[in-house]
Motif scaffolding. Structure first.
Motif, short mmCIF file in Angstrom:
data_model
loop_
_atom_site.label_atom_id
_atom_site.label_comp_id
_atom_site.label_asym_id
_atom_site.label_seq_id
_atom_site.Cartn_x
_atom_site.Cartn_y
_atom_site.Cartn_z
N GLY A 74 0.80 -1.22 0.00
CA GLY A 74 0.00 0.00 0.00
C GLY A 74 0.83 1.26 0.00
N SER A 75 2.05 1.17 0.52
CA SER A 75 2.97 2.32 0.53
C SER A 75 4.40 1.81 0.59
N ILE A 76 5.33 2.72 0.25
CA ILE A 76 6.74 2.34 0.15
C ILE A 76 7.60 3.48 0.68
N ARG A 77 8.66 3.12 1.36
CA ARG A 77 9.68 4.09 1.75
C ARG A 77 11.03 3.58 1.23
N VAL A 78 11.70 4.40 0.42
CA VAL A 78 13.04 4.08 -0.05
C VAL A 78 14.00 4.87 0.81
N ASP A 79 14.67 4.19 1.73
CA ASP A 79 15.61 4.86 2.65
C ASP A 79 16.92 5.22 1.96
N SER A 80 17.38 4.36 1.07
CA SER A 80 18.62 4.64 0.34
C SER A 80 18.63 3.84 -0.96
N GLY A 81 19.36 4.35 -1.92
CA GLY A 81 19.48 3.68 -3.19
C GLY A 81 18.31 3.93 -4.13
N CYS A 82 18.31 3.20 -5.23
CA CYS A 82 17.25 3.26 -6.23
C CYS A 82 16.80 1.85 -6.54
N PHE A 83 15.52 1.71 -6.85
CA PHE A 83 14.94 0.40 -7.11
C PHE A 83 13.98 0.47 -8.29
N MET A 84 13.84 -0.66 -8.96
CA MET A 84 12.75 -0.86 -9.90
C MET A 84 11.75 -1.75 -9.19
N VAL A 85 10.47 -1.40 -9.26
CA VAL A 85 9.43 -2.27 -8.75
C VAL A 85 8.66 -2.83 -9.95
N TYR A 86 8.18 -4.05 -9.79
CA TYR A 86 7.56 -4.78 -10.89
C TYR A 86 6.15 -5.21 -10.52
N GLU A 87 5.32 -5.26 -11.52
CA GLU A 87 3.92 -5.63 -11.36
C GLU A 87 3.74 -7.11 -11.01
N ARG A 88 4.65 -7.95 -11.48
CA ARG A 88 4.52 -9.40 -11.26
C ARG A 88 5.78 -9.96 -10.60
N ASN A 89 5.66 -11.19 -10.12
CA ASN A 89 6.80 -11.89 -9.53
C ASN A 89 7.93 -12.06 -10.55
N SER A 90 9.11 -12.31 -10.04
CA SER A 90 10.28 -12.62 -10.87
C SER A 90 10.64 -11.51 -11.84
N PHE A 91 10.41 -10.25 -11.44
CA PHE A 91 10.82 -9.08 -12.21
C PHE A 91 10.14 -9.03 -13.58
N MET A 92 8.88 -9.39 -13.61
CA MET A 92 8.13 -9.42 -14.86
C MET A 92 7.02 -8.38 -14.83
N GLY A 93 6.48 -8.08 -16.00
CA GLY A 93 5.37 -7.14 -16.12
C GLY A 93 5.85 -5.70 -16.16
N ASN A 94 4.93 -4.80 -15.97
CA ASN A 94 5.26 -3.37 -15.99
C ASN A 94 6.22 -3.04 -14.86
N GLY A 128 2.92 8.37 -13.10
CA GLY A 128 3.27 7.63 -14.31
C GLY A 128 3.34 6.13 -14.14
N MET A 129 3.15 5.63 -12.93
CA MET A 129 3.16 4.18 -12.73
C MET A 129 1.91 3.61 -13.37
N MET A 130 2.06 2.58 -14.18
CA MET A 130 0.95 2.04 -14.97
C MET A 130 0.30 0.80 -14.35
N PHE A 131 0.49 0.58 -13.04
CA PHE A 131 -0.08 -0.60 -12.40
C PHE A 131 -0.30 -0.31 -10.93
N HIS A 147 3.50 7.44 -0.19
CA HIS A 147 2.44 7.22 0.81
C HIS A 147 1.32 6.32 0.34
N ASP A 148 1.06 6.29 -0.98
CA ASP A 148 -0.11 5.58 -1.48
C ASP A 148 0.18 5.06 -2.88
N ILE A 149 0.17 3.74 -3.03
CA ILE A 149 0.44 3.13 -4.33
C ILE A 149 -0.56 3.63 -5.37
N GLN A 150 -1.80 3.81 -5.00
CA GLN A 150 -2.82 4.28 -5.95
C GLN A 150 -2.46 5.66 -6.50
N ARG A 151 -1.92 6.53 -5.66
CA ARG A 151 -1.53 7.87 -6.12
C ARG A 151 -0.28 7.85 -7.00
#
Length: 178
Positions: A34-54, A73-76, A64-68
């Motif tokens: 529902g929400s994410i905090r990136v304390d350090s570094g950069c990450f790619m997040v993926y729509e599906r398991n095993s780094f697949m999908g959008n 520009g997040m498409m999922f 604060h809110d995945i929906q927002r």
């Protein structure tokens, strides 16, 4: 080193999962994100398991809110895996090709490209060889639309990688201190 924290609910509430490397299945730790905090570094997040999908790029900050995030520009709206982007401070170099298997016209990039059609008169980009650096490819000019992360390596066919319905039209270097 990077650190990302996933929370089940909005506003950093509910159960959480701390991650400091790649995670191919976040759902084994949390029922949803529902929400994410990136304390350090950069990450790619993926729509599906095993780094697949959008995919979507996250830098240090609070989300604060995945929906927002869809307005960013997040498409999922579901996150199932993440990949840490390692720190990189060197030069950037990549070759893009018009056709699969490094065929057709080739252009070398060492900086961002807002629009491959305007810059190179190239309507298709079907393969690439990333020699140096980490890059984000976008399906629309001016770094818009769905994005895909490419690290150093040879990518002979975007179609074979599952991107047959995407046309990459702009590329950007990941220059953040990740």
């Amino acid at each position: 080193m990077g650190k990302i924290i996933f929370y089940e609910d909005r506003n950093f509430q509910g159960r959480s999962y701390d991650c400091m490397s790649d995670c191919s299945d976040i759902s084994s730790y949390l029922s949803r994100v529902g929400s994410i905090r990136v304390d350090s570094g950069c990450f790619m997040v993926y729509e599906r398991n095993s780094f697949m999908g959008n995919q979507f790029f996250l830098r240090r900050g609070e989300y604060h809110d995945i929906q927002r995030m869809m307005s960013m520009g997040m498409m999922f709206d579901t996150i199932r895996s993440c990949r840490m982007i390692p720190p990189y401070r060197g030069s950037f170099r990549m070759r893009i090709y018009e056709r699969d298997n490094f065929g057709g016209q080739m252009y070398e990039l060492m900086d961002d490209c807002e629009n491959i059609m305007e810059r190179f008169r190239m309507s298709e980009c079907q393969s690439c060889h990333v020699m140096d650096g980490h890059w984000l490819f976008y399906e629309q000019p001016h770094y818009r639309g769905r994005m895909v992360y490419f690290r150093p390596g040879e990518y002979r066919s975007f179609r074979d990688m599952g991107y047959s319905n995407m046309r990459f039209m702009s590329m950007r270097r990941i220059t953040d201190i990740c």
